[in-house]
Design an enzyme around this catalytic site. Structure first.
Site, PDB file in Angstrom:
ATOM      1  N   HIS A  99       0.871  -1.171   0.000  1.00  0.00           N
ATOM      2  CA  HIS A  99       0.000   0.000   0.000  1.00  0.00           C
ATOM      3  C   HIS A  99       0.908   1.221   0.000  1.00  0.00           C
ATOM      4  O   HIS A  99       1.727   1.390   0.911  1.00  0.00           O
ATOM      5  CB  HIS A  99      -0.924   0.005   1.210  1.00  0.00           C
ATOM      6  CG  HIS A  99      -1.978  -1.061   1.161  1.00  0.00           C
ATOM      7  ND1 HIS A  99      -2.450  -1.722   2.262  1.00  0.00           N
ATOM      8  CD2 HIS A  99      -2.663  -1.577   0.094  1.00  0.00           C
ATOM      9  CE1 HIS A  99      -3.374  -2.596   1.902  1.00  0.00           C
ATOM     10  NE2 HIS A  99      -3.508  -2.526   0.589  1.00  0.00           N
ATOM     11  N   GLU A 114       1.784  -5.601  10.514  1.00  0.00           N
ATOM     12  CA  GLU A 114       1.307  -4.221  10.658  1.00  0.00           C
ATOM     13  C   GLU A 114       2.220  -3.562  11.686  1.00  0.00           C
ATOM     14  O   GLU A 114       2.296  -4.000  12.832  1.00  0.00           O
ATOM     15  CB  GLU A 114      -0.147  -4.210  11.130  1.00  0.00           C
ATOM     16  CG  GLU A 114      -1.125  -4.936  10.204  1.00  0.00           C
ATOM     17  CD  GLU A 114      -1.570  -4.089   9.027  1.00  0.00           C
ATOM     18  OE1 GLU A 114      -1.195  -2.884   8.983  1.00  0.00           O
ATOM     19  OE2 GLU A 114      -2.291  -4.600   8.161  1.00  0.00           O
TER      20      GLU A 114
END
Length: 453
Positions: free
Chosen positions: A86, A308
């Site tokens: 991303h 993450e």
């Protein structure tokens, strides 16, 4: 060298290493320069290659570390890190650049742990899978960056929702006892994926990767497969639908390796969320379809988790050094996890390696296959296992082996060819069996036909 000079020289080397680590955000050209600088500093243990180009033509570069970076060595596992899938989740990109410089510098200093890791592993590092999206996010910078600005590629597609959906086939195969690994792709899959996704699929089809992590941002947790549940849902429901793989306990151990080596991930409370031990099953958090980590597990031999790493998707530069120190040990410790379980070579009676042999572990309904040289790598927790190697045209072989907590156990297989009956014998056998519905063709489970290196 005089003894009193040695501490001084060591301190100077530490200062040199610290100076090489620039805690700055790197635009595309700066990222490329950083990769090639590492390659020039450690030319004998590194190699740079591109797996393809983005929509706007930027290279998707990979930096490799190994004592023989240009070739696969038998019984040496392949590992990969992928960052910046991303475009606006940038910490992984910077951490992988820092890791590259760190591996090079520590190898040059003679760090025994890093030297052993590089000699025993081929490590592939891709700092940015979505360089186009990053440039969009970087134009706004960390202060005014929107939560979704630059997330997608230049065609506006979320790359982590763009891989072929193999979970649906897997859930169906589970009901009919179909293939549990290397699930075939749909016929029209190439027309449904973006250039970056296509490049990654071709990449992971060409290398026999064993372990991988995909670096993201927006939370602090180690996320493991499956990401997609059979009962689809979205973030807003927050209803737990734990969807484990057949290797669930192993994936939990891999995720905990990272979370507990991280400075604060394992504490659980981060970014307003709580994850026990700093880990989560992906679908238990929220269901995600067409993601990369599930695709790796269902289409290749690779076990991938998603990391993450920061609440702030685009952290300010003054936070980068703190984040590097929090992640450095975890990044190295996770690579070391590729050296567990069993590995070996599947060969014929003439000691020729058998490519595409299926390695099955009793009690775990997920198989892996051997690479072009016949070598295989099966990650397993400590324990005793019955392992079977099978290949079309050969008699299967089963062995019992015990896996310890440290180095992988070496388990080789030498398969004997099936005895080929004469045509007259096959004809006689067919005549005796009048009901064709009773005839069964026994073959190994589906194996990959693509090239593995």
């Amino acid at each position: 060298m005089a003894r009193w000079l040695r501490p001084l020289v060591g301190a100077l080397l530490l200062l040199e290493g610290a100076a090489a680590l620039s805690f700055l955000h790197h635009r595309y050209e700066e990222m490329v320069q950083a990769l090639f600088r590492v390659q020039s500093q450690c030319p004998y243990i590194t190699r740079i290659y591109s797996i393809g180009r983005s929509v706007e033509g930027r290279h998707l570069y990979v930096l490799v570390f190994s004592d023989y970076p240009g070739t696969h060595e038998p019984l040496e596992p392949e590992f990969k890190y992928v960052g910046n899938m991303h475009g606006n989740e940038v910490l992984g990109r910077e951490l992988l650049l820092q890791l590259s410089e760190f591996l090079c510098e520590e190898y040059r200093r003679g760090n025994e742990r890093i030297t052993r890791l590089i000699h025993d592993t081929r490590i592939h590092i891709m700092p940015s899978m979505n360089p186009d999206g990053y440039e969009v996010a970087a134009k706004q910078g960390p202060d005014s960056n929107g939560y979704l600005t630059g997330r997608n590629n230049a065609n506006g597609v979320d790359l982590n929702r763009n891989f072929p959906d193999l979970n649906t086939f897997m859930y169906y195969n589970r009901e009919i006892s179909g293939p549990n690994h290397h699930i075939p792709l749909p016929d029209n899959w190439k027309s449904q994926v973006e250039p970056e996704t296509l490049a990654v699929i071709q990449w992971i089809s060409s290398y026999n990767f064993v372990l991988s992590a995909n670096l993201h941002g927006g939370a602090v947790v180690a996320n493991y497969p499956y990401d997609k549940s059979q009962d689809q849902r979205f973030r807003s429901y927050r209803r737990t639908v734990n969807t484990p793989t057949p290797d669930d306990k192993l994936f939990q151990k891999l995720a905990k390796t990272y979370s507990y080596a991280h400075s604060w991930m394992h504490l659980g409370w981060n970014c307003g969320d709580y994850f026990a031990d700093g880990i989560t099953n992906g679908a238990s958090w929220y269901s995600l379809s067409k993601g990369m980590q599930d695709f790796n597990y269902l289409y290749t031999n690779c076990f991938e988790i998603t990391l993450e790493l920061s609440c702030n998707k685009f952290p300010p530069e003054e936070d980068l050094e703190r984040q590097w120190m929090a992640n450095r040990e975890a990044l190295v410790a996770f690579i070391e996890e590729v050296h567990q379980g069993i590995k070996g070579i599947v060969s014929d009676e003439n000691n020729n390696g058998i490519a595409g042999a299926v390695i099955s572990v009793q009690g775990i309904s997920h198989d892996i296959t051997s690479g072009d040289m016949g070598d295989y790598f099966r990650l397993l927790l400590p324990g005793t296992y019955n392992v079977t190697a099978s290949a079309e045209g050969y008699q299967p072989q089963t062995v019992t082996t015990t896996v310890g907590p440290a180095a992988p156990s070496l388990v080789h297989f030498q398969l004997k060819q099936d005895v080929v009956r004469k045509p007259s014998e096959r004809k006689a056998s067919a005549t005796r069996t009048n009901n064709k519905a009773l005839q069964k063709k026994v073959v190994p489970r589906a194996t990959r036909r693509g090239t593995q290196r």
